[in-house]
Motif scaffolding. Structure first.
Motif, PDB file in Angstrom:
ATOM      1  N   TRP A   1     -75.969 -42.489  79.997  1.00  0.00           N
ATOM      2  CA  TRP A   1     -74.964 -42.710  78.957  1.00  0.00           C
ATOM      3  C   TRP A   1     -73.874 -41.654  78.975  1.00  0.00           C
ATOM      4  N   CYS A   2     -73.870 -40.817  80.019  1.00  0.00           N
ATOM      5  CA  CYS A   2     -72.841 -39.767  80.156  1.00  0.00           C
ATOM      6  C   CYS A   2     -72.101 -39.964  81.473  1.00  0.00           C
ATOM      7  N   PRO A   3     -71.088 -40.823  81.528  1.00  0.00           N
ATOM      8  CA  PRO A   3     -70.346 -41.022  82.763  1.00  0.00           C
ATOM      9  C   PRO A   3     -69.563 -39.790  83.198  1.00  0.00           C
ATOM     10  N   SER A   4     -69.335 -38.862  82.268  1.00  0.00           N
ATOM     11  CA  SER A   4     -68.601 -37.631  82.573  1.00  0.00           C
ATOM     12  C   SER A   4     -69.078 -36.551  81.612  1.00  0.00           C
ATOM     13  N   ASP A   5     -68.599 -35.335  81.815  1.00  0.00           N
ATOM     14  CA  ASP A   5     -68.947 -34.253  80.907  1.00  0.00           C
ATOM     15  C   ASP A   5     -68.410 -34.551  79.509  1.00  0.00           C
ATOM     16  N   GLY A   6     -69.147 -34.123  78.516  1.00  0.00           N
ATOM     17  CA  GLY A   6     -68.702 -34.305  77.142  1.00  0.00           C
ATOM     18  C   GLY A   6     -69.755 -34.946  76.273  1.00  0.00           C
ATOM     19  N   VAL A   7     -69.346 -35.295  75.058  1.00  0.00           N
ATOM     20  CA  VAL A   7     -70.218 -35.933  74.072  1.00  0.00           C
ATOM     21  C   VAL A   7     -69.931 -37.425  74.080  1.00  0.00           C
ATOM     22  N   HIS A   8     -70.968 -38.234  74.283  1.00  0.00           N
ATOM     23  CA  HIS A   8     -70.805 -39.683  74.395  1.00  0.00           C
ATOM     24  C   HIS A   8     -71.700 -40.366  73.359  1.00  0.00           C
TER      25      HIS A   8
END
Length: 302
Positions: free
Chosen positions: A15-22
């Motif tokens: 559920w995290c395609p990239s760094d950050g909060v998703h």
């Protein structure tokens, strides 16, 4: 060691395609990924219950370092201005975290049930942030919560139950008695937490410390003492740091100018805002926010 840990990592990474909060499909639950180790920076820690299954989150609060080996949890019932960094991560080994927005209602319900079973627990003054080793039972509940992401119909009914189970395992652990004090109506810790929430909700207004102390049913001296035990700072320091952090977020994330951001958080003098901002972040508002935008740095914490 919890056998499903790798599966939990995979669920979060999915559920995290990239760094950050998703945001996940379950309301109030987010997945976090950070693949770059960063330097210590001043950030706004949001009230939450985080389970970190890979990587390390280090928090510095007024000289005290909070750090635990993976897998670990970090919990705070209140927002706090902190200095933090992510350590021990890389693109191949990112920090992976399941974050649950702080649910005071669920916490109070579970705490009340435990209080009936263990009425002997006494007041436990101390910091309002907790970090500890995530137990296998806690990780198992987190895994079951993660599997509900792909079954939204099931999640509607089951997710709140599993989230409450996670709270139960937290409150049964070593930090449980202290956390329960923060939501136990009438306790000094709870009255301080309520005062902190009032300060946080009215950043644009000058703090009336005498009124806060009266509402908390404490003398001014006792109020200051208990407030500092919980936050590691005085009420005015707490408000000032949250004000400056919120102004920084407004400039970086919402594109507001320095003067507009300053007035939004309660400053009436742009020059005073600039001085205090530079003192806290080591640079003027314009230079600081320009650098943050160029590097896409995180200005809020979990």
């Amino acid at each position: 060691m919890f056998a499903g840990r790798d599966q939990l990592k995979s669920l979060i990474a999915r559920w995290c395609p990239s760094d950050g909060v998703h945001a996940s499909p379950v309301p109030g639950i987010s997945c976090i990924k950070v693949s770059r180790q960063d330097q210590r920076a001043k950030r706004h820690w949001r009230a939450s219950f985080c389970i970190i299954v890979q990587g390390t989150k280090e928090i510095l609060l007024e000289g005290q370092v909070y750090r635990e080996r993976e897998p670990h949890y970090i919990v705070s019932p209140i927002d706090l201005p902190v200095t933090s960094r992510v350590a021990g991560v890389s693109s191949a080994h990112p920090l992976l975290c399941l974050k649950m927005d702080f649910d005071a209602v669920a916490l109070r319900e579970v705490a009340a049930q435990l209080d009936r079973a263990r009425p002997e627990d006494l007041e436990h003054p101390g910091r309002a942030i907790f970090i500890g080793k995530a137990s296998d039972r806690m990780l198992d509940a987190a895994l079951r919560l993660g599997t509900l992401f792909v079954t939204p119909d099931d999640a509607t009914v089951l997710a709140p139950l599993v989230m409450k189970e996670l709270v139960f395992h937290l409150l049964k652990g070593p930090d449980g008695p202290a956390i329960r004090q923060l939501v136990r109506a009438g306790s000094q810790a709870h009255r301080i937490a309520e005062a902190i929430h009032r300060l946080q909700a009215s950043l644009d207004k000058d703090a009336d410390i005498a009124a806060l102390a009266r509402t908390a049913g404490m003398s001014r001296a006792a109020f200051f003492k208990r407030f500092k035990e919980a936050t590691a700072m005085s009420p005015l320091q707490y408000q000032k740091r949250l004000r400056l952090l919120e102004a920084r977020r407004l400039m970086v994330e919402e594109g507001l100018g320095a003067e507009a951001s300053a007035f939004r958080v309660g400053y009436t003098s742009a020059s005073q805002f600039s001085r205090e901002y530079s003192r806290m972040f080591g640079n003027s508002p314009l230079r600081d926010t320009r650098a943050l935008k160029q590097t896409a740095a995180v200005v809020q914490d979990m």
